[in-house]
Design an enzyme around this catalytic site. Structure first.
Site, PDB file in Angstrom:
ATOM      1  N   THR A  23       0.832  -1.203   0.000  1.00  0.00           N
ATOM      2  CA  THR A  23       0.000   0.000   0.000  1.00  0.00           C
ATOM      3  C   THR A  23       0.861   1.245   0.000  1.00  0.00           C
ATOM      4  O   THR A  23       0.556   2.229  -0.683  1.00  0.00           O
ATOM      5  CB  THR A  23      -0.939  -0.004   1.211  1.00  0.00           C
ATOM      6  OG1 THR A  23      -1.642  -1.249   1.280  1.00  0.00           O
ATOM      7  CG2 THR A  23      -1.953   1.121   1.115  1.00  0.00           C
ATOM      8  N   ASP A  24       1.953   1.238   0.751  1.00  0.00           N
ATOM      9  CA  ASP A  24       2.897   2.357   0.714  1.00  0.00           C
ATOM     10  C   ASP A  24       3.473   2.539  -0.685  1.00  0.00           C
ATOM     11  O   ASP A  24       3.577   3.656  -1.196  1.00  0.00           O
ATOM     12  CB  ASP A  24       4.039   2.119   1.699  1.00  0.00           C
ATOM     13  CG  ASP A  24       3.732   2.615   3.103  1.00  0.00           C
ATOM     14  OD1 ASP A  24       2.804   3.424   3.250  1.00  0.00           O
ATOM     15  OD2 ASP A  24       4.425   2.194   4.043  1.00  0.00           O
ATOM     16  N   VAL A  25       3.879   1.439  -1.300  1.00  0.00           N
ATOM     17  CA  VAL A  25       4.490   1.523  -2.632  1.00  0.00           C
ATOM     18  C   VAL A  25       3.480   2.054  -3.644  1.00  0.00           C
ATOM     19  O   VAL A  25       3.786   2.952  -4.446  1.00  0.00           O
ATOM     20  CB  VAL A  25       5.032   0.149  -3.064  1.00  0.00           C
ATOM     21  CG1 VAL A  25       5.465   0.168  -4.528  1.00  0.00           C
ATOM     22  CG2 VAL A  25       6.206  -0.260  -2.180  1.00  0.00           C
TER      23      VAL A  25
END
Length: 406
Positions: A174-176
């Site tokens: 999700t961060d990426v």
């Protein structure tokens, strides 16, 4: 390194992964990215080891986590809690094109460095704020972390064995993905500003990117499965909810993934497995039929694949144009002939240090878009950047003694 974004200046006040990922991608594309860090702590991920690059006495110990998202940047270590530090960042913002930040909502306002305040000194500034839940709504005040967002955003409910605990992914995906969406937003705003028309330009945009929004948006077919059927999809382990056979199977000496995407491929698979009649059986001849009868078909396939070794099956599958692949460890991945041919493993030099990197997958005219500047040590570029801003050696020394810069 020149690139499509040559001449673009990015002021990066983000840390950890989503924001730095966006900053690294912009740097790979040729932008000048100035990373603002606390003089003592720096980016949180600098301390997120082991593993560490090395433990040389005369060099900063760099965590592998930090190295994954900070290539191509300059590091200015400045304490933005001080009036002098705020003034320095504000001056940098005057000459910047883009601001990246991932403070909690309102977090930068206390320093006078929030997007609205910086836009007052540079109306052309494009700012991108990355948060857990966005700039408004009942959760806007909360901190957001990838693991938590995978849970709240539904991804974990889809990941794991049907009778096991819901699982997160092995990468902070999700961060990426949020970093990628942030980059897309920045590129769109830069294009809009450039296309502003003769004699004028569009004012800078404020881009609001939330981890939860990204997680929900990237549920893709599973989101529509739920919206169309009215039922929440269940976990299928390594199987696919909409395609059969499309999952992992055990062989005599390992595992492979079989990804049969159409009926012609299934017919070839049925012949290879010694059951060509499956392709004519109404229970299996279409994907919809195979999905409806997966409990019958999948065990039959699994039983046959157990009779031979993985590599033997993979060779036969490839010869017949049936998509399949091994389940590689990461060491296997970087030894893979295709990965090696594409140059996805890179090494950057920082003095005598060799810093391993994973290449940017974008290629322009056959050339990989990757910055040759290694991830910086904390405050590595402070003196050069401050001098560029017009500060004398004495000015810099005074700020350093006061703890404003490093």
């Amino acid at each position: 390194m020149s690139g499509p974004l040559d001449g673009v200046v990015v002021l990066d006040l983000s840390r950890v992964l989503a924001g730095p990922w966006a900053g690294q991608l912009l740097a790979d594309l040729g932008a000048r990215v100035i990373k603002i860090e606390h003089p003592e702590r720096g980016d949180d991920t600098r301390g997120w080891g082991p593993p560490w690059l090395d433990d040389e006495a005369d060099a900063e110990r760099l965590a592998a986590y930090y190295l994954c998202a900070n290539r191509g940047k300059q590091s200015l270590a400045v304490d933005i809690a001080t009036a002098q530090g705020q003034a320095l960042v504000r001056e940098l913002a005057v000459g910047a094109d883009v601001l990246l930040e991932n403070f909690k909502v309102g977090g930068l306002a206390r320093y006078g460095l929030d997007p609205a305040s910086l836009k007052a000194v540079n109306p052309r500034l494009i700012s991108c704020s990355i948060t857990g839940f966005g700039q408004d709504g009942p959760y806007a005040h909360r901190a957001g972390y990838d693991f938590m967002i995978q849970a709240m955003g539904g991804l974990m409910s889809l990941t794991g064995e049907p009778d096991g605990m819901p699982m997160k992914t092995g990468v902070a995906i999700t961060d990426v993905m949020t970093g990628l969406y942030a980059t897309i937003g920045v590129l769109a705003a830069l294009h809009e500003r450039q296309q502003g028309g003769a004699g004028r330009e569009h004012p800078g945009r404020h881009i609001d990117v939330a981890l939860l929004d990204v997680q929900v948006a990237t549920l893709a077919n599973q989101a529509l499965n739920a919206l169309v059927s009215g039922e929440s999809p269940q976990r299928h382990g390594n199987a696919h909810p909409n395609i059969v056979p499309y999952q992992a199977f055990a062989c005599a000496d390992g595992h492979l993934v079989l990804t049969v995407g159409n009926d012609a491929q299934f017919a070839r698979l049925a012949e290879l497995l010694g059951h060509p009649a499956w392709a004519e059986d109404p229970a299996f001849d279409t994907n919809a039929a195979r999905v409806a009868h997966r409990e019958i078909l999948v065990p039959r396939i699994a039983e046959i694949l157990l009779t031979r070794g993985r590599d033997a099956w993979l060779a036969d599958l490839e010869a017949r144009g049936i998509p399949a692949g091994p389940i590689n460890t990461l060491n296997d991945v970087f030894a893979d002939p295709q990965v090696r041919h594409r140059g996805l493993y890179r090494e950057l030099r920082a003095g005598e240090r060799r810093i391993p990197q994973v290449a940017n997958p974008l290629r322009f005219d056959g050339e990989c878009a990757i910055s040759e500047r290694p991830p910086p040590e904390l405050g590595q570029d402070s003196d050069a950047l401050l001098a560029e801003m017009g500060l004398s050696r004495e000015d810099i020394a005074r700020l350093r003694r006061a703890g404003v810069v490093r």
